[in-house]
Design an enzyme around this catalytic site. Structure first.
Site, PDB file in Angstrom:
ATOM      1  NE  ARG A  46       4.604  72.312 -32.162  1.00  0.00           N
ATOM      2  CZ  ARG A  46       5.633  71.864 -32.928  1.00  0.00           C
ATOM      3  NH1 ARG A  46       5.725  70.583 -33.213  1.00  0.00           N
ATOM      4  NH2 ARG A  46       6.517  72.687 -33.395  1.00  0.00           N
ATOM      5  CE1 TYR A  98     -20.126  71.386 -24.764  1.00  0.00           C
ATOM      6  CE2 TYR A  98     -18.696  71.201 -26.666  1.00  0.00           C
ATOM      7  CZ  TYR A  98     -19.101  71.876 -25.541  1.00  0.00           C
ATOM      8  OH  TYR A  98     -18.471  73.041 -25.198  1.00  0.00           O
ATOM      9  CG  ASP A 170     -17.766  63.414 -25.221  1.00  0.00           C
ATOM     10  OD1 ASP A 170     -17.386  63.347 -24.035  1.00  0.00           O
ATOM     11  OD2 ASP A 170     -18.000  64.489 -25.794  1.00  0.00           O
ATOM     12  CE  LYS A 195     -16.727  71.129 -20.225  1.00  0.00           C
ATOM     13  NZ  LYS A 195     -17.356  70.462 -21.351  1.00  0.00           N
TER      14      LYS A 195
HETATM   15  C1  LIG Z   1     -17.260  70.525 -22.798  1.00  0.00           C
HETATM   16  C2  LIG Z   1     -17.517  69.327 -23.610  1.00  0.00           C
HETATM   17  C3  LIG Z   1     -16.789  69.078 -24.786  1.00  0.00           C
HETATM   18  C4  LIG Z   1     -15.755  70.054 -25.324  1.00  0.00           C
HETATM   19  O1  LIG Z   1     -14.675  70.173 -24.469  1.00  0.00           O
HETATM   20  P1  LIG Z   1     -13.797  71.529 -24.290  1.00  0.00           P
HETATM   21  O2  LIG Z   1     -12.822  71.135 -23.254  1.00  0.00           O
HETATM   22  O3  LIG Z   1     -14.741  72.595 -23.873  1.00  0.00           O
HETATM   23  O4  LIG Z   1     -13.202  71.816 -25.610  1.00  0.00           O
HETATM   24  C5  LIG Z   1     -17.047  67.915 -25.472  1.00  0.00           C
HETATM   25  N1  LIG Z   1     -17.988  67.037 -25.048  1.00  0.00           N
HETATM   26  C6  LIG Z   1     -18.710  67.258 -23.934  1.00  0.00           C
HETATM   27  C7  LIG Z   1     -19.726  66.244 -23.525  1.00  0.00           C
HETATM   28  C8  LIG Z   1     -18.508  68.400 -23.182  1.00  0.00           C
HETATM   29  O5  LIG Z   1     -19.252  68.620 -22.091  1.00  0.00           O
END
Ligand SMILES: *Cc1c(COP(=O)(O)O)cnc(C)c1O
Length: 379
Positions: A46, A98, A170, A195
């Site tokens: 961890r 998001y 983000d 993503k």
């Molecule tokens: C998918 C997404 C998240 C969250 O991420 P996870 O990996 O699904 O927890 C946060 N911000 C954006 C812009 C996203 O597309």
């Protein structure tokens, strides 16, 4: 080093014991110690894992930052950032977020006494007025989801710096290939690695990149203390995905531009949201702040009929209907009922998110097939 070379090499050395060119998957929970406290820098998985370390260093290099820290998901990373604060601290977030980010802020951290103020930060001049003595952080996403609005990172950073507030970006939609927020004045970059970075729809992971040593130390402490760590197999898959990030992003951008231009001239489409179109409100800013316009776009059908939008989505043969984005395959979603269902309807409409809006994650297939699929589905 230029981006493509960094994607393949930064932070990555052949395995010291065997010379394996690919970083091994250290699938272990613990490490044998020679005598109590005498070890090779690894005690418990961890806390540290060699596969994860390599990925963290690679991600830091891609975002031109000093420290990379990975979490079990994008929201795991967001959770860690929000744990930097105390009850009474105030966070200003853009109002076009998001859905899961909005949810963790309002449904989890608000319960613990953090205060959130959602402001339309696509107009950077609105930030100044929203700042109070309790404001500790500004949270933005650009391009935003799902309307692809642009937020001026440098303009927001100028205000946050002046007030001694941290700025988090983000950067999931752009990926580090198209945009590096730290270079534009942000303090922390957050990614849903799930993503574009992973890129193959086979892993859920999150990451944070930053320069400040003290905050990085605290975030690494939270990573270990709260335990939202990714597994070594997932770290391997993401390392593998990143090796083609630059090549994939080029094709995502090319395909999305052609799809946007096709949709824009379609008689049944009323509006296309894509930063690469000169008609898009954020086009000039995107040209300044990004190195390409990305693979995400959304469009609205004429007539405002929700069943019609649903029928189009049911008719796709190449585009798959599913949440998520950024993989090699094309996906479509219906934000109002899927990704943004956790945002109350009044809030959605107020933010310009119509029930007929369709969001596309344009993949890297042959674009002729994607356009043909759109044509038959819309007709
Ligand atoms: C998918 C997404 C998240 C969250 O991420 P996870 O990996 O699904 O927890 C946060 N911000 C954006 C812009 C996203 O597309």
């Amino acid at each position: 080093m230029k981006f493509g070379t960094k994607a393949i090499h930064a932070g990555i050395e052949p395995d010291p014991t065997t010379g394996a060119i690919m970083t091994p998957i250290y699938q272990t929970s613990t490490y044998v110690q020679e005598s109590p406290g005498k070890h090779k820098g690894y005690e418990y998985a961890r806390t540290q894992n060699p596969t994860r370390n390599v990925l963290q260093n690679n991600l830091a290099a891609l975002e031109n930052g000093k420290h990379g820290i990975c979490y079990s998901s994008g929201l795991g990373a967001t959770d860690a950032i929000l744990k930097l604060f105390k009850p009474g601290d105030e966070i200003i977030a853009s109002n076009d977020l998001y859905g899961g980010t909005y949810r963790i802020m309002v449904r989890v951290f608000q319960e613990f006494g953090l205060k959130f103020n959602f402001v339309d930060l696509s107009d950077a001049t609105k930030l100044e007025a929203a700042i109070t003595p309790a404001t500790k952080m500004v949270w933005i996403e650009t391009p935003t989801n799902p309307l692809l609005r642009l937020v001026d990172i440098a303009a927001i950073a100028a205000v946050t710096k002046q007030h001694g507030i941290q700025l988090v970006v983000d950067n999931t939609f752009a990926s580090p290939y198209l945009q590096n927020p730290l270079d534009l004045g942000a303090d922390i970059v957050m990614h849903s690695v799930t993503k574009y970075l992973g890129g193959h729809s086979d892993t859920v992971m999150g990451a944070i990149v930053l320069n400040d040593d003290e905050t990085a130390q605290r975030l690494a402490f939270i990573q270990n203390a709260c335990g939202a760590v990714p597994g070594p197999q997932d770290c391997f898959l993401v390392l593998r995905g990143i090796k083609t990030l630059h090549v994939r992003m080029q094709r995502h951008c090319e395909n999305a531009q052609k799809v946007a231009e096709y949709l824009q001239q379609h008689p049944k489409v009323s509006q296309v949201h894509y930063p690469g179109l000169p008609s898009h409100i954020g086009h000039e800013l995107a040209k300044k702040q990004m190195r390409g316009f990305g693979g995400m776009l959304s469009f609205e059908l004429k007539g405002d009929s929700m069943p019609e939008a649903v029928r189009v989505m049911e008719s796709f043969e190449v585009f798959s209907l599913g949440e998520s984005l950024g993989g090699v395959e094309s996906l479509c979603t219906h934000p109002a009922s899927m990704t943004h269902a956790s945002i109350p309807k009044e809030e959605r409409i107020k933010n310009g998110l119509k029930d007929t809006l369709i969001r596309l994650s344009v993949g890297i297939e042959d674009v002729e097939d994607l356009i043909q699929d759109l044509e038959q589905a819309i007709d």
